[in-house]
Design an enzyme around this catalytic site. Structure first.
Site, PDB file in Angstrom:
ATOM      1  N   CYS A  94       2.803  -6.300  -2.016  1.00  0.00           N
ATOM      2  CA  CYS A  94       2.986  -6.565  -0.578  1.00  0.00           C
ATOM      3  C   CYS A  94       1.645  -6.919   0.069  1.00  0.00           C
ATOM      4  O   CYS A  94       1.566  -7.792   0.935  1.00  0.00           O
ATOM      5  CB  CYS A  94       3.552  -5.332   0.141  1.00  0.00           C
ATOM      6  SG  CYS A  94       5.181  -4.843  -0.443  1.00  0.00           S
ATOM      7  N   CYS A 130       2.601  -0.521  -1.382  1.00  0.00           N
ATOM      8  CA  CYS A 130       2.999  -1.504  -2.421  1.00  0.00           C
ATOM      9  C   CYS A 130       1.922  -2.570  -2.602  1.00  0.00           C
ATOM     10  O   CYS A 130       1.596  -3.301  -1.666  1.00  0.00           O
ATOM     11  CB  CYS A 130       4.356  -2.096  -2.003  1.00  0.00           C
ATOM     12  SG  CYS A 130       4.614  -3.824  -2.380  1.00  0.00           S
TER      13      CYS A 130
END
Length: 273
Positions: free
Chosen positions: A38, A35
């Site tokens: 993230c 991600c």
């Protein structure tokens, strides 16, 4: 105290998150290695734990699907706040550093920098100059580039009547550092007030102006604003509109949200129009 960051899974969750949350605030960062947001959030949180006393518990949702499903994690990053064993919603998605600092301050967390700055302001307010000097030296060595430190140092020097050194410091704050630049200009104006107090003239207006300057220097802002406003209403042209400019300086020192700023902005507008 400093925080730290730790990898957490099903087996140590109870101990490292729930138990620890009775002593310290814990941010649980549910993330995934694939991600993008993230990866943006991770270094920001790791930087902030070096400044604040909180814990970041990192949980990889692909390695710990049962934890992710237990807490209803649907998108990542999903950050939860844990206090006293209770898990609360935090935020989903990557916030900026400033937004996370804002969140931490709403949780009543202060960074080491904010605590030191507050201690310095208190020392200056109590005229405890030795402690003030010590805290300033410490702040300058730890945070040489923070404009907040420059402003407090200049304020300190003005109190000690070292106005030339104060001006040199204030000149290092650039116009693009917007919030700080306005404060720096206001402090330069305080230096001017110091000079105006010394040369109060003969007339009532001049004496009132000098008195209002003196009140500003002793931080009696309600009286100072009231007197400057009176001068504006009596003679707008006095000292090249000096009283109105002086009021704007006090607004800059107090900040836009201060009750006095709001009250006297209105009064000044009514006076001018």
């Amino acid at each position: 105290r400093m925080g730290y960051s730790i990898d957490v899974n099903q087996s140590n969750f109870e101990q490292e998150v729930i138990q620890v949350s009775y002593k310290s605030l814990v941010l649980v960062d549910f993330y995934a290695t694939w991600c993008g947001p993230c990866q943006i959030l991770k270094p920001i949180l790791e930087k902030l734990v070096t400044e604040y006393d909180f814990i970041v518990a990192k949980i990889d949702i692909d390695q710990n699907p049962e934890l992710a499903s237990q807490y209803g994690v649907e998108g990542v990053p999903d950050v939860r706040i844990v206090r006293q064993g209770e898990i609360h919603p935090g935020f989903v998605g990557a916030l900026t550093e400033a937004q996370i600092r804002q969140t931490l301050s709403q949780l009543n967390l202060k960074s080491n920098f904010e605590q030191s700055l507050e201690a310095l302001k208190n020392a200056i307010a109590q005229k405890d100059f030795p402690t003030g000097k010590q805290l300033l030296d410490q702040l300058f060595s730890q945070y040489p580039d923070r404009p907040e430190v420059v402003l407090e140092a200049a304020n300190f020097l003005i109190l000690l009547n070292q106005t030339e050194n104060a001006e040199k410091l204030l000149n290092t704050i650039r116009e693009d550092q917007r919030d700080f630049f306005a404060k720096a200009q206001a402090l330069k104006q305080l230096i001017q007030f110091k000079k105006d107090v010394t040369f109060s003239g003969e007339s009532q207006l001049e004496q009132n102006y000098a008195k209002a300057c003196q009140l500003t220097l002793t931080e009696d802002y309600p009286e100072a604003l009231s007197l400057f406003l009176e001068i504006v209403s009596t003679n707008r042209k006095f000292k090249e509109d000096g009283a109105r400019k002086a009021m704007l300086t006090i607004f800059n020192l107090l900040g836009d949200d201060h009750p006095l700023t709001k009250e006297y902005r209105k009064k000044l507008m009514l006076q001018l129009y």
